[in-house]
Every structure is written in C-alpha cells, then in structure tokens.
Design a protein around this motif. Sequence first.
Motif, PDB file in Angstrom:
ATOM      1  N   VAL A   1      97.790   6.311 -26.627  1.00  0.00           N
ATOM      2  CA  VAL A   1      99.204   6.663 -26.768  1.00  0.00           C
ATOM      3  C   VAL A   1      99.395   8.113 -26.356  1.00  0.00           C
ATOM      4  O   VAL A   1      98.860   9.032 -26.987  1.00  0.00           O
ATOM      5  CB  VAL A   1      99.694   6.453 -28.211  1.00  0.00           C
ATOM      6  N   GLU A   2     100.164   8.301 -25.274  1.00  0.00           N
ATOM      7  CA  GLU A   2     100.451   9.652 -24.806  1.00  0.00           C
ATOM      8  C   GLU A   2     101.677  10.223 -25.509  1.00  0.00           C
ATOM      9  O   GLU A   2     102.593   9.483 -25.887  1.00  0.00           O
ATOM     10  CB  GLU A   2     100.715   9.667 -23.295  1.00  0.00           C
ATOM     11  N   SER A   3     101.697  11.534 -25.620  1.00  0.00           N
ATOM     12  CA  SER A   3     102.867  12.231 -26.147  1.00  0.00           C
ATOM     13  C   SER A   3     102.883  13.642 -25.567  1.00  0.00           C
ATOM     14  O   SER A   3     101.876  14.105 -25.025  1.00  0.00           O
ATOM     15  CB  SER A   3     102.844  12.285 -27.676  1.00  0.00           C
ATOM     16  N   GLY A   4     104.035  14.292 -25.675  1.00  0.00           N
ATOM     17  CA  GLY A   4     104.124  15.685 -25.249  1.00  0.00           C
ATOM     18  C   GLY A   4     104.820  15.923 -23.931  1.00  0.00           C
ATOM     19  O   GLY A   4     104.931  17.064 -23.484  1.00  0.00           O
TER      20      GLY A   4
ATOM     21  N   VAL B   1     105.038  10.687 -13.891  1.00  0.00           N
ATOM     22  CA  VAL B   1     104.628  10.058 -15.142  1.00  0.00           C
ATOM     23  C   VAL B   1     103.124  10.276 -15.267  1.00  0.00           C
ATOM     24  O   VAL B   1     102.374   9.967 -14.343  1.00  0.00           O
ATOM     25  CB  VAL B   1     104.968   8.564 -15.172  1.00  0.00           C
ATOM     26  N   TYR B   2     102.716  10.825 -16.396  1.00  0.00           N
ATOM     27  CA  TYR B   2     101.309  11.117 -16.632  1.00  0.00           C
ATOM     28  C   TYR B   2     100.717  10.040 -17.537  1.00  0.00           C
ATOM     29  O   TYR B   2     101.273   9.726 -18.591  1.00  0.00           O
ATOM     30  CB  TYR B   2     101.159  12.490 -17.270  1.00  0.00           C
ATOM     31  N   TYR B   3      99.566   9.520 -17.107  1.00  0.00           N
ATOM     32  CA  TYR B   3      98.887   8.463 -17.834  1.00  0.00           C
ATOM     33  C   TYR B   3      97.520   8.924 -18.308  1.00  0.00           C
ATOM     34  O   TYR B   3      96.779   9.589 -17.576  1.00  0.00           O
ATOM     35  CB  TYR B   3      98.684   7.239 -16.945  1.00  0.00           C
ATOM     36  N   CYS B   4      97.192   8.524 -19.511  1.00  0.00           N
ATOM     37  CA  CYS B   4      95.863   8.705 -20.054  1.00  0.00           C
ATOM     38  C   CYS B   4      95.096   7.400 -19.830  1.00  0.00           C
ATOM     39  O   CYS B   4      95.675   6.309 -19.949  1.00  0.00           O
ATOM     40  CB  CYS B   4      95.988   9.019 -21.538  1.00  0.00           C
ATOM     41  N   ALA B   5      93.815   7.517 -19.505  1.00  0.00           N
ATOM     42  CA  ALA B   5      93.018   6.326 -19.260  1.00  0.00           C
ATOM     43  C   ALA B   5      91.591   6.524 -19.761  1.00  0.00           C
ATOM     44  O   ALA B   5      91.126   7.669 -19.869  1.00  0.00           O
ATOM     45  CB  ALA B   5      93.009   5.979 -17.772  1.00  0.00           C
ATOM     46  N   ALA B   6      90.916   5.425 -20.046  1.00  0.00           N
ATOM     47  CA  ALA B   6      89.553   5.485 -20.564  1.00  0.00           C
ATOM     48  C   ALA B   6      88.661   4.502 -19.821  1.00  0.00           C
ATOM     49  O   ALA B   6      89.079   3.384 -19.497  1.00  0.00           O
ATOM     50  CB  ALA B   6      89.539   5.160 -22.057  1.00  0.00           C
ATOM     51  N   MET B   7      87.447   4.937 -19.566  1.00  0.00           N
ATOM     52  CA  MET B   7      86.441   4.048 -18.988  1.00  0.00           C
ATOM     53  C   MET B   7      85.124   4.296 -19.698  1.00  0.00           C
ATOM     54  O   MET B   7      84.799   5.432 -20.049  1.00  0.00           O
ATOM     55  CB  MET B   7      86.288   4.265 -17.489  1.00  0.00           C
ATOM     56  N   ILE B   8      84.370   3.238 -19.895  1.00  0.00           N
ATOM     57  CA  ILE B   8      83.035   3.385 -20.448  1.00  0.00           C
ATOM     58  C   ILE B   8      82.219   4.216 -19.473  1.00  0.00           C
ATOM     59  O   ILE B   8      82.264   3.988 -18.258  1.00  0.00           O
ATOM     60  CB  ILE B   8      82.391   2.010 -20.671  1.00  0.00           C
ATOM     61  N   GLU B   9      81.486   5.180 -19.999  1.00  0.00           N
ATOM     62  CA  GLU B   9      80.763   6.097 -19.128  1.00  0.00           C
ATOM     63  C   GLU B   9      79.575   5.394 -18.481  1.00  0.00           C
ATOM     64  O   GLU B   9      78.556   5.140 -19.110  1.00  0.00           O
ATOM     65  CB  GLU B   9      80.307   7.344 -19.890  1.00  0.00           C
TER      66      GLU B   9
ATOM     67  N   TYR C   1      91.141   1.074 -19.680  1.00  0.00           N
ATOM     68  CA  TYR C   1      92.269   1.098 -20.597  1.00  0.00           C
ATOM     69  C   TYR C   1      93.243   2.205 -20.182  1.00  0.00           C
ATOM     70  O   TYR C   1      92.838   3.289 -19.756  1.00  0.00           O
ATOM     71  CB  TYR C   1      91.787   1.346 -22.041  1.00  0.00           C
ATOM     72  N   TRP C   2      94.527   1.905 -20.382  1.00  0.00           N
ATOM     73  CA  TRP C   2      95.590   2.818 -19.972  1.00  0.00           C
ATOM     74  C   TRP C   2      96.640   2.947 -21.053  1.00  0.00           C
ATOM     75  O   TRP C   2      96.945   1.986 -21.768  1.00  0.00           O
ATOM     76  CB  TRP C   2      96.264   2.296 -18.700  1.00  0.00           C
ATOM     77  N   GLY C   3      97.205   4.153 -21.142  1.00  0.00           N
ATOM     78  CA  GLY C   3      98.376   4.334 -21.972  1.00  0.00           C
ATOM     79  C   GLY C   3      99.627   3.964 -21.189  1.00  0.00           C
ATOM     80  O   GLY C   3      99.548   3.612 -20.004  1.00  0.00           O
ATOM     81  N   ARG C   4     100.763   4.088 -21.842  1.00  0.00           N
ATOM     82  CA  ARG C   4     102.026   3.707 -21.202  1.00  0.00           C
ATOM     83  C   ARG C   4     102.634   4.826 -20.387  1.00  0.00           C
ATOM     84  O   ARG C   4     103.574   4.585 -19.619  1.00  0.00           O
ATOM     85  CB  ARG C   4     103.011   3.239 -22.262  1.00  0.00           C
ATOM     86  N   GLY C   5     102.151   6.023 -20.559  1.00  0.00           N
ATOM     87  CA  GLY C   5     102.621   7.125 -19.744  1.00  0.00           C
ATOM     88  C   GLY C   5     103.609   8.037 -20.449  1.00  0.00           C
ATOM     89  O   GLY C   5     104.293   7.618 -21.388  1.00  0.00           O
ATOM     90  N   ALA C   6     103.660   9.265 -19.970  1.00  0.00           N
ATOM     91  CA  ALA C   6     104.603  10.262 -20.486  1.00  0.00           C
ATOM     92  C   ALA C   6     105.251  10.967 -19.298  1.00  0.00           C
ATOM     93  O   ALA C   6     104.544  11.423 -18.387  1.00  0.00           O
ATOM     94  CB  ALA C   6     103.882  11.283 -21.370  1.00  0.00           C
ATOM     95  N   GLN C   7     106.560  11.043 -19.314  1.00  0.00           N
ATOM     96  CA  GLN C   7     107.284  11.667 -18.199  1.00  0.00           C
ATOM     97  C   GLN C   7     107.222  13.181 -18.304  1.00  0.00           C
ATOM     98  O   GLN C   7     107.521  13.757 -19.355  1.00  0.00           O
ATOM     99  CB  GLN C   7     108.738  11.212 -18.196  1.00  0.00           C
TER     100      GLN C   7
END
Length: 126
Positions: free
Chosen positions: A5-8, A93-101, A115-121
């Motif tokens: 979940v992105e914020s800010g 729109v900025y997205y946070c994402a995760a990948m197994i290393e 995995y991806w968040g929904r984004g923050a403008q």
Amino acid sequence: HVQLVESGGGSVQPGSSLQLSCAASGFTLDLYVMGWFRQAPGKEREGVSYIRGSDGSTYYTDSVKGRFTISSDSAKNTVYLQMNNLKPEDTAVYYCAAMIELPVTNLMRPANYDYWGRGAQVTVNS
C-alpha cells in the motif's frame, strides 16, 4: 496474503520534496527486492529505484540520481522513497513492487516483480 500500500503522493511545485511510503504485509522485506516504478500518461512503466532486502544495496535510474533516496524500515516493514528537487518530468503514478530476491539480471524490469501496489499520484507543476 501479500499486500503493498503506497501513500504520500501529492501535487507540488518544482523544487519541492515528497516522501512516498510502501507498507508491506504478508512477507518480510529481508527476503525481497523492493522496487519503485513510475508511469506517466502515454508512457511505459519505468524503474526508478530498488533496494535489496539481503544487503540493503540500492540502485537508481540516472534521471533521479542525487535527488531520490530509497530506504527501508524492517521494524515497520515499510519502504520509502524520498524525492527531493522534484521536476515536472517526475510527474507520474508511482508504484511499489516486490520480488523474491533471485539472481536475475535486470532488477528494474517490471515483469520480474511478483507483487504490486495500486500506485500513488505525484504531480509536479507550477
């Protein structure tokens, strides 16, 4: 259940700063690479920065080097993107994402992320 979940985000003037946060749940950051991506209207999603959970090493795309800083707080399971001296071309729109290393070559390739968040403008204009 993995969730990001992105914020800010927000609307600011050129030269201003914003800090994006990405709260992760369902996994621990130390086993993952956490990336920040952005997508401007009519453009492809591009990698901005990442941080490796294993050793904390970071990467920045050239256009944000010296202005953006990625960091993580394992106690809060949260990743941050501090953005200073924002420019109009940072609008996206900025997205946070995760990948197994895993030993993949390109850690800024969106398709490598699980995995991806929904984004923050983020809007930068005068």
